[in-house]
Design an enzyme around this catalytic site. Structure first.
Site, PDB file in Angstrom:
ATOM      1  N   TYR A  51     -14.310  20.583  -7.357  1.00  0.00           N
ATOM      2  CA  TYR A  51     -13.516  19.572  -7.503  1.00  0.00           C
ATOM      3  C   TYR A  51     -11.955  20.639  -8.374  1.00  0.00           C
ATOM      4  CZ  TYR A  51     -14.376  14.711  -9.174  1.00  0.00           C
ATOM      5  OH  TYR A  51     -14.335  13.143  -8.722  1.00  0.00           O
ATOM      6  N   GLU A  53      -9.139  18.827  -9.843  1.00  0.00           N
ATOM      7  CA  GLU A  53      -8.021  18.946 -10.320  1.00  0.00           C
ATOM      8  C   GLU A  53      -6.505  19.208 -10.924  1.00  0.00           C
ATOM      9  OE1 GLU A  53      -8.948  15.140 -13.027  1.00  0.00           O
ATOM     10  OE2 GLU A  53     -10.506  15.031 -11.875  1.00  0.00           O
ATOM     11  N   ASP A 197      10.325   8.216   5.111  1.00  0.00           N
ATOM     12  CA  ASP A 197       8.796   7.944   5.723  1.00  0.00           C
ATOM     13  C   ASP A 197       8.221   8.199   7.182  1.00  0.00           C
ATOM     14  OD1 ASP A 197       6.072   7.577   6.502  1.00  0.00           O
ATOM     15  OD2 ASP A 197       5.817   5.764   5.793  1.00  0.00           O
ATOM     16  N   THR A 223       1.863  10.573   6.627  1.00  0.00           N
ATOM     17  CA  THR A 223       1.018  11.625   6.656  1.00  0.00           C
ATOM     18  C   THR A 223       0.361  12.319   7.412  1.00  0.00           C
ATOM     19  OG1 THR A 223       0.643   9.465   8.766  1.00  0.00           O
ATOM     20  CG2 THR A 223      -0.063   8.200   6.257  1.00  0.00           C
ATOM     21  N   LYS A 226      -1.051  11.407  12.619  1.00  0.00           N
ATOM     22  CA  LYS A 226      -0.429  10.366  13.635  1.00  0.00           C
ATOM     23  C   LYS A 226       0.083  11.347  14.772  1.00  0.00           C
ATOM     24  CE  LYS A 226       0.590   6.656  11.028  1.00  0.00           C
ATOM     25  NZ  LYS A 226       0.213   6.433   9.860  1.00  0.00           N
ATOM     26  N   ARG A 232      -6.839  13.112   8.195  1.00  0.00           N
ATOM     27  CA  ARG A 232      -6.340  11.586   7.844  1.00  0.00           C
ATOM     28  C   ARG A 232      -5.773  12.538   6.258  1.00  0.00           C
ATOM     29  NH1 ARG A 232      -6.222   6.424   9.274  1.00  0.00           N
ATOM     30  NH2 ARG A 232      -7.149   6.846  11.676  1.00  0.00           N
TER      31      ARG A 232
HETATM   32  N1  DSN Z   1      -1.624   1.398  10.065  1.00  0.00           N
HETATM   33  C1  DSN Z   1      -0.351   2.772  10.413  1.00  0.00           C
HETATM   34  C2  DSN Z   1      -0.374   2.576  12.460  1.00  0.00           C
HETATM   35  O1  DSN Z   1      -0.888   1.734  12.910  1.00  0.00           O
HETATM   36  O2  DSN Z   1       1.032   2.607  11.853  1.00  0.00           O
HETATM   37  C3  DSN Z   1       0.536   2.979   9.734  1.00  0.00           C
HETATM   38  O3  DSN Z   1       0.094   3.211   8.310  1.00  0.00           O
END
Ligand code: DSN
Length: 409
Positions: A51, A53, A197, A223, A226, A232
């Site tokens: 933890y 925090e 974003d 994120t 990708k 993630r």
């Molecule tokens: N769900 C994602 C995508 O496939 O683009 C975006 O959050």
């Protein structure tokens, strides 16, 4: 996985089956990727036991000396890679990251401008069913109906008319370069905060294969799983003046203990993303998606904007006998994974829209090149052009098997 097999054979078996599925299919879902063994190891590390925090050097629990170093390294690496003044590495994923920015820099009910989901934006960019669209007065911009490209003039007109607090750019289904500089200039004209974003294109941005919104954009979210090829998770990068409000909104505003195993794995991914090999990988993603686009178009397949500048492309299925859902299912039968997607001004419902979205980050990680992309494009086109022909399906199933076998050997 020996322990898992012993303790929980059911889960172990399902994980093994999923690993097999990933190996035996062609993953063209543009938001998915394969992490490196190093990222996997960090993700499955003992950091999950802790933890933490708070933030480095200001935690609510003892025993955080190494966790602090890990989190600081993740911050430093992200700062350097993206040229960011300040980075928060704690968001659990992209949706809470975006919500935290809105809540930190605007009041519920305030006006925010974002790209419509059905035109390539994201659920959290103000869709009515999402908390973003419920809490804030989101005005949604669309793409130009003729060119299917972002209409910067419309953004400016909407901004002048509605005087938003924040202007959000970035997309999940937009195959072209986004002019972040232009959107930032519009934001400045109306005294709005500019927010980009870059979740889909973070890996391309990190390697200068897509123009970066940094350092000029006020806040950038992404994120990490990708094109950046990490675990993630998410990052919020911002100018110093927004750092305190955003940090406070993440913790204690919205989240509790950060997932430090994730943060360790993000740090590893950021290290990997700063290597020449990743630079090459990132360039290849685009070469592959352009090769795939060309192969599809050669077989008469229509693409939104007639091509791609980045990692993804959108097939316009309107001339075909099937819609997005059936196309997704059909391709899955041949072990080609894509996802149904709306196209701009889609006449169909989002549940069975007129498009499918494809991308090359995952296949590129597996070492596929233009030659294979051409073949895969031909297979996809054959299926879409003959959706009810069992013989064609069987033929393509064999072709996919062969591509995977040759590639794996
Ligand atoms: N769900 C994602 C995508 O496939 O683009 C975006 O959050």
């Amino acid at each position: 996985m020996n322990n898992l097999q012993k303790i929980d054979p059911k889960i172990s078996q399902l994980i093994q089956k999923e690993a097999e599925r990933q190996k035996r299919g062609l993953n063209l879902i543009p938001s998915e990727n394969f992490v490196s063994p190093a990222v996997s190891e960090a993700l499955a590390s003992v950091c999950t036991n802790k933890y933490a925090e708070g933030y480095p050097d200001q935690r609510y629990y003892s025993g955080n000396q190494y966790i602090d170093e890990i989190e600081k390294l993740a911050q430093k690496r992200a700062q350097k890679l993206f040229r960011a003044e300040h980075v928060n590495v704690q968001p659990y994923s992209g949706s809470p990251a975006n919500l935290a920015v809105y809540l930190a820099l605007a009041q519920p009910g305030d006006t925010i401008l974002g790209m419509s989901l059905t035109h390539g934006g994201h659920l959290t960019h103000g869709h009515q069913v999402n908390l973003s669209g419920k809490l804030f007065n989101f005005i949604q911009y669309k793409v130009n109906p003729q060119t299917q490209r972002i209409n910067y003039q419309e953004i400016e007109e909407l901004a002048q008319k509605h005087r938003p607090r924040i202007i959000v750019s970035g997309a999940t289904a937009y195959p072209r370069i986004i002019n972040f500089e232009k959107i930032h200039q519009i934001s400045q004209k109306v005294k709005a905060v500019s927010m980009a974003d870059i979740s889909h294109i973070a890996g391309l941005v990190a390697t200068q294969n897509h123009p970066s919104p940094l350092p000029f954009t006020d806040v950038v979210t992404t994120t990490t799983h990708k094109t950046l090829r990490g675990p993630r998770g998410a990052l919020i990068m911002c100018k110093k003046q927004y750092a305190t409000s955003i940090d406070r909104m993440i913790f204690p505003g919205m989240q509790g203990g950060p997932h430090e195993n994730n943060i360790a794995a993000i740090a590893v991914a950021l290290q990997e993303a700063s290597t020449p090999a990743f630079q090459k990988y990132s360039r290849q993603i685009i070469k592959n998606s352009q090769a795939l686009a060309q192969a599809l178009q050669k077989q008469g397949i229509k693409l939104v904007t007639n091509g791609t500048d980045n990692h993804l492309l959108l097939i316009d299925l309107r001339p075909h006998q099937i819609k997005g859902k059936e196309a997704e299912n059909l391709l899955e039968k041949a072990k080609i994974y894509v996802n149904k997607n709306t196209i701009p001004y889609d006449p169909q419902s989002p549940l069975n829209p007129s498009g499918v979205r494809l991308g090359t980050p995952a296949l590129t990680t597996q070492g596929f090149r233009e030659k294979e992309m051409k073949k895969i494009g031909e297979i996809i086109a054959l299926l879409l052009n003959h959706p009810f022909d069992q013989k064609v399906l069987e033929k393509t199933q064999k072709q996919v098997k062969k591509i995977i076998k040759i590639h794996a050997s």
